[in-house]
Design a protein around this motif. Sequence first.
Motif, mmCIF file in Angstrom:
data_model
loop_
_atom_site.group_PDB
_atom_site.id
_atom_site.type_symbol
_atom_site.label_atom_id
_atom_site.label_comp_id
_atom_site.label_asym_id
_atom_site.label_seq_id
_atom_site.Cartn_x
_atom_site.Cartn_y
_atom_site.Cartn_z
ATOM 1 N N ASP A 138 44.710 62.967 71.162
ATOM 2 C CA ASP A 138 46.111 63.184 71.508
ATOM 3 C C ASP A 138 47.019 62.164 70.823
ATOM 4 O OD1 ASP A 138 44.775 61.331 73.331
ATOM 5 O OD2 ASP A 138 46.695 61.214 74.382
ATOM 6 N N ARG A 139 46.442 61.076 70.301
ATOM 7 C CA ARG A 139 47.232 60.082 69.582
ATOM 8 C C ARG A 139 47.369 60.416 68.093
ATOM 9 N NH1 ARG A 139 43.823 54.995 71.998
ATOM 10 N NH2 ARG A 139 45.034 54.604 73.881
ATOM 11 N N CYS A 140 46.824 61.549 67.675
ATOM 12 C CA CYS A 140 46.724 61.855 66.248
ATOM 13 C C CYS A 140 47.779 62.824 65.740
ATOM 14 C CB CYS A 140 45.336 62.422 65.940
ATOM 15 S SG CYS A 140 43.998 61.273 66.266
ATOM 16 N N PHE A 141 48.770 63.148 66.579
ATOM 17 C CA PHE A 141 49.783 64.119 66.169
ATOM 18 C C PHE A 141 51.052 63.453 65.647
ATOM 19 C CE2 PHE A 141 47.010 66.510 68.936
ATOM 20 C CZ PHE A 141 46.938 67.754 68.314
ATOM 21 N N GLU A 142 51.524 62.425 66.335
ATOM 22 C CA GLU A 142 52.796 61.797 65.984
ATOM 23 C C GLU A 142 52.551 60.510 65.211
ATOM 24 O OE1 GLU A 142 56.913 60.203 68.138
ATOM 25 O OE2 GLU A 142 55.222 60.940 69.355
ATOM 26 N N LEU A 209 44.208 66.327 61.734
ATOM 27 C CA LEU A 209 45.456 66.048 62.428
ATOM 28 C C LEU A 209 46.328 65.093 61.613
ATOM 29 C CD1 LEU A 209 43.950 65.691 66.014
ATOM 30 C CD2 LEU A 209 45.191 67.649 65.087
ATOM 31 N N PRO A 210 47.651 65.121 61.811
ATOM 32 C CA PRO A 210 48.572 64.382 60.924
ATOM 33 C C PRO A 210 48.271 62.894 60.790
ATOM 34 C CG PRO A 210 49.799 65.943 62.262
ATOM 35 C CD PRO A 210 48.388 65.990 62.772
ATOM 36 N N VAL A 211 47.984 62.213 61.887
ATOM 37 C CA VAL A 211 47.740 60.767 61.802
ATOM 38 C C VAL A 211 46.459 60.491 61.024
ATOM 39 C CG1 VAL A 211 47.276 58.675 63.148
ATOM 40 C CG2 VAL A 211 49.034 60.287 63.917
ATOM 41 N N VAL A 212 45.440 61.320 61.226
ATOM 42 C CA VAL A 212 44.179 61.153 60.502
ATOM 43 C C VAL A 212 44.402 61.347 59.006
ATOM 44 C CG1 VAL A 212 41.819 62.005 60.242
ATOM 45 C CG2 VAL A 212 42.848 61.893 62.510
ATOM 46 N N CYS A 213 45.183 62.355 58.629
ATOM 47 C CA CYS A 213 45.467 62.598 57.213
ATOM 48 C C CYS A 213 46.204 61.421 56.586
ATOM 49 C CB CYS A 213 46.289 63.882 57.048
ATOM 50 S SG CYS A 213 45.350 65.407 57.320
ATOM 51 N N PRO A 224 38.532 57.294 42.313
ATOM 52 C CA PRO A 224 38.709 58.253 41.207
ATOM 53 C C PRO A 224 38.787 59.700 41.670
ATOM 54 C CG PRO A 224 36.483 57.314 41.204
ATOM 55 C CD PRO A 224 37.292 56.524 42.180
ATOM 56 N N GLU A 225 38.285 59.996 42.874
ATOM 57 C CA GLU A 225 38.311 61.381 43.369
ATOM 58 C C GLU A 225 39.657 61.765 43.975
ATOM 59 O OE1 GLU A 225 34.487 59.471 43.309
ATOM 60 O OE2 GLU A 225 36.101 59.090 44.759
ATOM 61 N N LEU A 226 40.529 60.790 44.240
ATOM 62 C CA LEU A 226 41.769 61.073 44.971
ATOM 63 C C LEU A 226 42.603 62.180 44.330
ATOM 64 C CD1 LEU A 226 43.671 60.493 47.309
ATOM 65 C CD2 LEU A 226 44.701 58.673 45.946
ATOM 66 N N PRO A 227 42.756 62.239 43.010
ATOM 67 C CA PRO A 227 43.575 63.320 42.442
ATOM 68 C C PRO A 227 43.038 64.722 42.739
ATOM 69 C CG PRO A 227 43.258 61.570 40.829
ATOM 70 C CD PRO A 227 42.348 61.270 41.968
ATOM 71 N N ARG A 228 41.784 64.828 43.105
ATOM 72 C CA ARG A 228 41.201 66.149 43.395
ATOM 73 C C ARG A 228 41.051 66.401 44.895
ATOM 74 N NH1 ARG A 228 35.920 66.803 41.255
ATOM 75 N NH2 ARG A 228 35.658 64.603 40.781
ATOM 76 N N VAL A 229 41.559 65.478 45.711
ATOM 77 C CA VAL A 229 41.495 65.640 47.162
ATOM 78 C C VAL A 229 42.912 65.693 47.714
ATOM 79 C CG1 VAL A 229 40.717 64.647 49.343
ATOM 80 C CG2 VAL A 229 39.280 64.427 47.302
ATOM 81 N N SER A 230 43.256 66.789 48.378
ATOM 82 C CA SER A 230 44.570 66.905 49.019
ATOM 83 C C SER A 230 44.386 66.955 50.527
ATOM 84 C CB SER A 230 45.309 68.153 48.535
ATOM 85 O OG SER A 230 44.568 69.325 48.848
ATOM 86 N N TYR A 231 45.439 66.609 51.251
ATOM 87 C CA TYR A 231 45.371 66.547 52.708
ATOM 88 C C TYR A 231 46.322 67.579 53.303
ATOM 89 C CZ TYR A 231 42.742 62.223 52.232
ATOM 90 O OH TYR A 231 41.773 61.299 51.906
ATOM 91 N N LEU A 232 45.833 68.267 54.307
ATOM 92 C CA LEU A 232 46.619 69.295 54.983
ATOM 93 C C LEU A 232 46.667 68.984 56.472
ATOM 94 C CD1 LEU A 232 48.122 72.016 54.829
ATOM 95 C CD2 LEU A 232 45.895 73.136 55.190
ATOM 96 N N PRO A 233 47.776 68.401 56.957
ATOM 97 C CA PRO A 233 47.869 68.097 58.388
ATOM 98 C C PRO A 233 48.010 69.392 59.201
ATOM 99 C CG PRO A 233 49.473 66.838 57.084
ATOM 100 C CD PRO A 233 48.945 67.928 56.214
ATOM 101 N N LEU A 234 47.097 69.587 60.134
ATOM 102 C CA LEU A 234 47.163 70.753 61.010
ATOM 103 C C LEU A 234 46.247 70.559 62.203
ATOM 104 C CD1 LEU A 234 44.238 72.192 60.390
ATOM 105 C CD2 LEU A 234 45.462 73.396 58.613
ATOM 106 N N ASP A 235 46.401 71.465 63.177
ATOM 107 C CA ASP A 235 45.481 71.564 64.300
ATOM 108 C C ASP A 235 44.629 72.796 64.031
ATOM 109 O OD1 ASP A 235 44.163 72.029 66.700
ATOM 110 O OD2 ASP A 235 45.840 71.347 67.939
ATOM 111 N N MET A 236 43.384 72.585 63.640
ATOM 112 C CA MET A 236 42.557 73.703 63.175
ATOM 113 C C MET A 236 42.240 74.695 64.286
ATOM 114 S SD MET A 236 38.886 71.813 62.614
ATOM 115 C CE MET A 236 38.106 70.873 63.936
ATOM 116 N N LEU A 241 44.646 78.629 58.786
ATOM 117 C CA LEU A 241 43.824 77.933 57.805
ATOM 118 C C LEU A 241 44.129 78.472 56.421
ATOM 119 C CD1 LEU A 241 40.375 77.810 59.659
ATOM 120 C CD2 LEU A 241 42.262 76.165 59.726
ATOM 121 N N PRO A 242 44.161 77.615 55.419
ATOM 122 C CA PRO A 242 44.517 78.076 54.066
ATOM 123 C C PRO A 242 43.427 78.969 53.479
ATOM 124 C CG PRO A 242 43.747 75.816 54.000
ATOM 125 C CD PRO A 242 43.848 76.174 55.452
ATOM 126 N N ALA A 243 43.846 79.912 52.675
ATOM 127 C CA ALA A 243 42.911 80.824 52.016
ATOM 128 C C ALA A 243 42.517 80.263 50.650
ATOM 129 C CB ALA A 243 43.559 82.199 51.853
#
Length: 349
Positions: A138-142, A209-213, A224-236, A241-243
């Motif tokens: 519950d602390r991971c949203f704001e 969740l947003p805080v985790v992202c 070196p992997e960061l450019p190929r890793v993107s973050y999507l804040p959501l409650d799964m 979910l993205p296609a």
Amino acid sequence: MVDQPDTVAAVRAVDALLAHGIAARAIDHALKGGVIDRLGERRLLEEAELAAELGSAPERIALLVSLLVSADVLCRKAGGLALSESFRRILPFRDLLEAKLGFLALASADLDEYFAAFIDAPDRFIAQSRTFELFRYDRCFELTPENLAATRRWVSYTSCLTRYEAGPCWDRIDLDGARRLLDLGGNSGEFAARACAKAPQLTATVADLPVVCAIGREMLAGRPELPRVSYLPLDMRFDALPAGHDLISFKSVLHDWPADEAFKLMARACAALPAGGQLLIYERARIPIEDMAMSYAAAANLVFAPFFRDAGFYIEALGALGLREITAETVEIETPFHLITARKPGGPA
């Protein structure tokens, strides 16, 4: 962490070192107090010199040194004290050692204080324990300074475990045909980054969740992997979910949820998976308690033992959801992991 060819051996070596509670506390004190660093810089140091450098009473250092010698962390040589050869072999895994020590302090204290509830009233144990207070989703949203600080504590711990657990998974998965990975509940992105490091054609989306992202972006900075890793804040559980991801993974996520909620999460993942796409589940199995030595180190996983499931639960669920080519194997780390894959019918012939 220095990458090693056998991270499983590293995990087991750290757990073996932390088999006894008093020894583990002495090691923790020595790490935090600078004893290990000083002896790491110089191979030999007299006890009196160590006490003087640390500003400690000689008799207190003598007690700590005796505990560390007993634990085979230090050894006595002509000319002074030194780190033992066995402990020097563990030092490259200091991140794991320190992470486990920190978490064990919570878990072992909870088992000591609330053991009756752990056995007889799991809900009460969860409500009382500091272990489960740590994992406050519950602390991971704001995005507030307080939520970031609180969440960073457990994300740092679980990410450290994943550094060592990811390799045995990805070494068993053929990633040559995969192009886009969606890691649901992907934490800091460590699991996804390890996949990208292994498969240069792969890009990954970490959904959490947003805080985790936010913390994950910080933790992956400079990799070196960061450019190929993107973050999507959501409650799964609720958000779309993205296609377009041909590989979807759950790593140490589904055990957090009751059976019906875990099934719903798998169903949502299956719906987002394109025809021919693959779903991967990498979860701790039930702990074989009767076959294990109940060491101090075991407390870190024992507190979660009621939540780990048999492979049959996941296999049955994936079959009911229409997935095919279901495979399951056991990966032995310090406890067994399920590695389960399944494929959605259809796709290119």
